[in-house]
Design a protein around this motif. Structure first.
Motif, PDB file in Angstrom:
ATOM      1  N   GLY A  23       9.164   4.256  34.580  1.00  0.00           N
ATOM      2  CA  GLY A  23       8.729   5.344  35.098  1.00  0.00           C
ATOM      3  C   GLY A  23       7.845   5.297  36.178  1.00  0.00           C
ATOM      4  O   GLY A  23       8.138   6.203  37.167  1.00  0.00           O
ATOM      5  N   LEU A  24       6.946   4.769  36.146  1.00  0.00           N
ATOM      6  CA  LEU A  24       6.261   4.455  37.408  1.00  0.00           C
ATOM      7  C   LEU A  24       6.704   4.003  38.701  1.00  0.00           C
ATOM      8  O   LEU A  24       6.468   4.626  39.883  1.00  0.00           O
ATOM      9  N   VAL A  25       7.557   2.975  38.584  1.00  0.00           N
ATOM     10  CA  VAL A  25       8.420   2.523  39.717  1.00  0.00           C
ATOM     11  C   VAL A  25       9.436   3.652  40.081  1.00  0.00           C
ATOM     12  O   VAL A  25       9.576   3.915  41.303  1.00  0.00           O
ATOM     13  N   ARG A  26      10.055   4.136  39.106  1.00  0.00           N
ATOM     14  CA  ARG A  26      10.949   5.630  39.598  1.00  0.00           C
ATOM     15  C   ARG A  26      10.078   6.495  40.450  1.00  0.00           C
ATOM     16  O   ARG A  26      10.750   6.895  41.344  1.00  0.00           O
TER      17      ARG A  26
ATOM     18  N   TYR B  23      14.587   6.468  21.836  1.00  0.00           N
ATOM     19  CA  TYR B  23      14.827   7.974  21.424  1.00  0.00           C
ATOM     20  C   TYR B  23      15.652   8.594  22.775  1.00  0.00           C
ATOM     21  O   TYR B  23      14.978   8.908  23.407  1.00  0.00           O
ATOM     22  N   SER B  24      17.161   8.663  22.511  1.00  0.00           N
ATOM     23  CA  SER B  24      17.796   9.051  23.663  1.00  0.00           C
ATOM     24  C   SER B  24      18.508  10.317  23.113  1.00  0.00           C
ATOM     25  O   SER B  24      18.897  10.441  21.897  1.00  0.00           O
TER      26      SER B  24
ATOM     27  N   PRO C 176      10.057   4.690  26.727  1.00  0.00           N
ATOM     28  CA  PRO C 176       9.438   3.665  25.536  1.00  0.00           C
ATOM     29  C   PRO C 176       8.434   2.982  26.152  1.00  0.00           C
ATOM     30  O   PRO C 176       7.711   1.993  25.461  1.00  0.00           O
ATOM     31  N   GLU C 177       8.417   2.704  27.409  1.00  0.00           N
ATOM     32  CA  GLU C 177       7.248   2.066  28.171  1.00  0.00           C
ATOM     33  C   GLU C 177       6.878   2.748  29.549  1.00  0.00           C
ATOM     34  O   GLU C 177       7.598   3.805  29.980  1.00  0.00           O
TER      35      GLU C 177
ATOM     36  N   ILE D 181       7.055  12.325  30.254  1.00  0.00           N
ATOM     37  CA  ILE D 181       7.540  11.458  29.067  1.00  0.00           C
ATOM     38  C   ILE D 181       8.894  11.524  28.938  1.00  0.00           C
ATOM     39  O   ILE D 181       9.298  10.771  28.147  1.00  0.00           O
ATOM     40  N   VAL D 182       9.560  12.370  29.553  1.00  0.00           N
ATOM     41  CA  VAL D 182      11.098  12.252  29.554  1.00  0.00           C
ATOM     42  C   VAL D 182      11.808  11.670  30.947  1.00  0.00           C
ATOM     43  O   VAL D 182      11.264  12.231  31.957  1.00  0.00           O
TER      44      VAL D 182
END
Length: 445
Positions: free
Chosen positions: A104-107, A84-85, A99-100, A61-62
């Protein structure tokens, strides 16, 4: 003799009690029985994803803040106002609560080289975080389910994802959900449209609100998504991106529509549909309901062929969608759907504490055989009266009560009493053949 100072009782009485701590506003606990609806939804999603051969990924989540700045765009609402940073005090890293899910999935796909052996069909579930003014359907911690296909550039994959979402509404029994489609074309086509759009908006600069003026040269496409009634006539008369699409982009869009038509999936073309992130190109879509007021979009997505390269991977096409879990559940509730059945199959009534070892051995055997069993719990005053236990058994919704009375146990038996068919019929079963009569119970459930 003790040297300990004497304690004044009045001083003890004046010691303040610890202040009760409560959760952060907009970050909600999900408690029984409502959590059963979440589990039900997630099980339905997993079943449908399996039928489409999509595989689950679980992401942190981070993430690094730069991931969202680069992937979503610096002038998007999410990056500018909603993330939220924070700085990690351990090493100074700039981090953000996701936030979405797509970035993150692509990363993860790039980091682990998941496309080395070919394209992937993936899905995820989990919490996301944005600074929001908590309201119906919008929370600071909210939950999304997303489906993403990476490594395939054809329109059939866009259509497959839309069919997947459309099938999910059927599985969930949702009504009053409509599909809107648009195409954002390719970057060169968008640039030509952008220039024409800016020229059009500049002619109406006197009626643009502050937000539109701020976005005029940074992200004019987002002005088309304004909710300001005073700007609707300006938006309606603006140049349409569809009119700037080249032959290849139009062919892609037409193929998506042809597949949806062949599968009898109704849709409407919305030339003002742009979505909120910078990474989209070609097909974009939203599923919308009129039952949730202004928060009517329950699922949205589209193609993002350039995001993988932006995040540092080899160029590769991709497309996906995400749905808002809270909004979907709210729509299910709005339709009057009840909670899934939470009742145990059997409820154990245990008159004496001494019967607990045998009773719990029986319940464990039943559970191992697939029977849901709830045990009455002891209090400081013992197990409670038979009357109170039967009242609890009835309130649990169980189909049967198992009575571990002293007389029955002395004979190696347990009483099985029907609670739901109105007959109140009672029979006895042998403690030595629990596994056998567990199957009989299952056939009666």
């Amino acid at each position: 003799m003790s040297d300990s100072p004497k304690v004044n009782p009045s001083q003890v009485a004046n010691v303040a009690k610890p202040q009760k701590l409560v959760g952060v506003k907009g970050m909600n606990d999900i408690l029984p029985p409502d959590s059963a609806r979440w589990e039900w939804l997630e099980a339905k999603v997993r079943g449908l994803m399996g039928r489409y051969a999509y595989r689950n990924v679980r992401l942190p989540i981070v993430e690094p803040t730069a991931l969202f700045v680069r992937g979503l765009g610096e002038v998007t609402d999410i990056v500018e106002k909603e993330m939220y940073s924070f700085e990690d005090r351990l090493n100074g890293e700039q981090l953000t609560l996701r936030p979405e899910g797509t970035a993150g999935l692509v990363r993860s796909v790039v980091e682990h080289n998941l496309l080395y052996e070919g394209g992937k069909r993936l899905y995820y579930m989990g919490p996301m975080f944005r600074h929001e003014r908590p309201q119906r359907g919008r929370y600071r911690q909210f939950h999304q389910i997303g489906a993403e296909v990476l490594g395939f550039g054809g329109p059939e994959v866009d259509a497959e994802l839309i069919l997947l979402a459309n099938d999910l509404w059927t599985v969930l029994g949702l009504q009053d959900v409509r599909l809107e489609l648009n195409s954002l074309g390719q970057p060169a086509e968008r640039q030509a449209h952008r220039a024409a759009l800016i020229a059009h908006l500049e002619k109406h600069i006197d009626v643009l609100d502050d937000e539109a003026k701020r976005r005029l040269h940074s992200n004019p496409l987002r002005i088309l998504d304004t909710k300001n009634p005073a700007l609707q006539s300006v938006v309606e008369s603006a140049p349409r991106l569809l009119d700037f699409l080249g032959e290849a982009s139009l062919a892609h869009f037409n193929s998506v529509k042809a597949i949806l038509d062949a599968n009898a999936v109704p849709y409407s073309i919305n030339p003002r549909l742009v979505r909120g992130m910078d990474y989209y190109n070609l097909t974009v879509f939203e599923f919308i309901t009129t039952r949730l007021g202004s928060q009517g979009t329950i699922c949205g997505g589209g193609r993002y062929d350039y995001l993988i390269e932006q995040i540092g991977g080899k160029p590769s096409p991709a497309v996906g969608w995400a749905l808002g879990v809270e909004r979907v559940l709210e729509l299910i509730k709005e339709q009057g759907e009840g909670l899934p059945d939470l009742a145990p199959d059997v409820y154990a009534i245990i008159p004496e504490v001494t019967a607990l070892p045998i009773a719990m051995r029986v319940l464990q055997t039943l559970r191992a055989s697939g029977v849901s069993a709830q045990m009455h719990g002891a209090t400081g005053e013992g197990m409670g009266s038979m009357k109170s236990q039967f009242k609890k058994a009835d309130g649990s919704g169980a189909r049967f009560a198992l009575v571990f009375g002293a007389q029955e146990l002395a004979q190696g038996l347990v009483a099985v009493k029907s609670l739901r068919d109105g007959s109140g019929a009672q029979r006895t079963e042998s403690l030595s053949t629990v596994a056998d009569w567990a199957h009989t119970l299952q056939s009666q459930l």
